[in-house]
Design a protein around this motif. Sequence first.
Motif, mmCIF file in Angstrom:
data_model
loop_
_atom_site.group_PDB
_atom_site.id
_atom_site.type_symbol
_atom_site.label_atom_id
_atom_site.label_comp_id
_atom_site.label_asym_id
_atom_site.label_seq_id
_atom_site.Cartn_x
_atom_site.Cartn_y
_atom_site.Cartn_z
ATOM 1 N N LEU A 320 -31.917 2.822 -8.018
ATOM 2 C CA LEU A 320 -31.392 4.153 -7.753
ATOM 3 C C LEU A 320 -32.566 5.118 -7.826
ATOM 4 O O LEU A 320 -33.376 5.060 -8.758
ATOM 5 C CB LEU A 320 -30.323 4.528 -8.769
ATOM 6 N N GLU A 322 -33.602 9.169 -7.911
ATOM 7 C CA GLU A 322 -33.154 10.534 -8.151
ATOM 8 C C GLU A 322 -34.172 11.490 -7.526
ATOM 9 O O GLU A 322 -35.268 11.664 -8.053
ATOM 10 C CB GLU A 322 -33.030 10.793 -9.653
ATOM 11 N N TYR A 351 -27.999 11.041 -4.656
ATOM 12 C CA TYR A 351 -28.614 9.858 -5.246
ATOM 13 C C TYR A 351 -28.856 8.861 -4.123
ATOM 14 O O TYR A 351 -27.967 8.608 -3.300
ATOM 15 C CB TYR A 351 -27.716 9.212 -6.301
ATOM 16 N N THR A 422 -21.308 9.334 -11.735
ATOM 17 C CA THR A 422 -21.361 9.817 -10.367
ATOM 18 C C THR A 422 -20.185 9.258 -9.578
ATOM 19 O O THR A 422 -19.205 8.758 -10.161
ATOM 20 C CB THR A 422 -22.710 9.416 -9.728
#
Length: 437
Positions: A320, A322, A351, A422
Amino acid sequence: MGRVTDRASSPAASPPPVPAPATPLLAPLLSADGQALLAELRDHDPAQELALATRLRREHPAELVSAALAQARLRQRGVAKFGAEDAYRMYFTPNGIEQATRGSVAAHRAARFRTLAPDSRVTDLCCGIGGDAIELARAGLAVTAVDLDPLTCEIALTNVRTLAPEGPPMTVTRADVLEYDTTGADALFIDPARRGGRGRIFDPEAYSPPLSWAVDAVRRAGAGAVKIAPGISHELIPDDFEAEWISDGGDVKEAVLWHRREGGRGDGQGHWDGQGQGHGHGDLEAIVPGTRRATLLPSGATLTGRGLPDPPVRPVGRFLYEPDGAVIRAHLVAEVAEDLDGGLLDETIAYITADEPRPTPFATAYEITDQLPFGLKKLKALLREREVGVLTVKKRGSAVEPEELRRRLKLKGPHASTVFLTRVAGAPTMLIGHPAE
């Protein structure tokens, strides 16, 4: 190296390099007694200020002690923006320190001005305490600074004279910028006031001066920049300006609208080269009207838009990313996603997810180990099993408050982890992982 005047009759002309007279409003602090007091108060504890003031008033005039204490407090606040070496030699006002540009950001902007208008005089409208004028002078640019408040003008001159003593001749003019004649100015920098009696001003036309006035003034000059709030709507950005969002240490600090004369430097779009910089096809500091740029300090990495469509939504991958806040504000998440060969977790969430690790300065990478539907009991059980005592909570698209979540989890253990609260394809989701190595 400078002077204070009232309404320069020839604003673009360089003043003669004569020493500036002692500034009358700052004179008490600039005296030997005032300087000694400021040195003594450099590291004072504000909690002990009452007792300290009582003691100092036995040896110094009460008004001088009050002025020195107020300046000492402002200098301590100024360290966060200017660093200790500069802040403890500068002078501030309460409003001036709130409005002033962070030193690192001002230095970046000065470097761009030097490319935009080399060997020119920059007219700094709404100069405040001189944060930008200092860096412009350090970059070798002559400055005409303009502000309406007499004390602010004297502080600006003193700050530039103190921190950039080898810079080109400077003049500070006390005037209303709305009435100041910029005819013949080489380049303008305008930093409108964005605070009023009730706090921050969010309507750009309520700035002082209004954004539309500032934009027109820069157009007439042919080159320059306007500092604006980073939350400005993209619909308000003129097509003939470049918009740059700047972050420092991961925090978005401001946005700037840049303009250059027709035929000026710079063309093309930017891209990430994998070596630490984002480049345009021309000079890194070039002004490209109609583009959006994200610049990350202190590295100076910069990314410009390529007109990409929104990234696709895809399943959660191993990593992931950011994106930096400047990238998000500049609407350049698609450019970063393409460079990472990634997609979005959700069409409304910034994201990025990808299967392979790739270096980028424009986003922070995390390796994801678990994906769970949102639920406190499931998260608590997983963290207890892994002996997680330190939890970093990040969220986008979730109403959960991180501090409340940590309180309810009652964490214990020697390990650390990160949880992302999220949405994944619209579903509330918890992603557990750690910073990628």
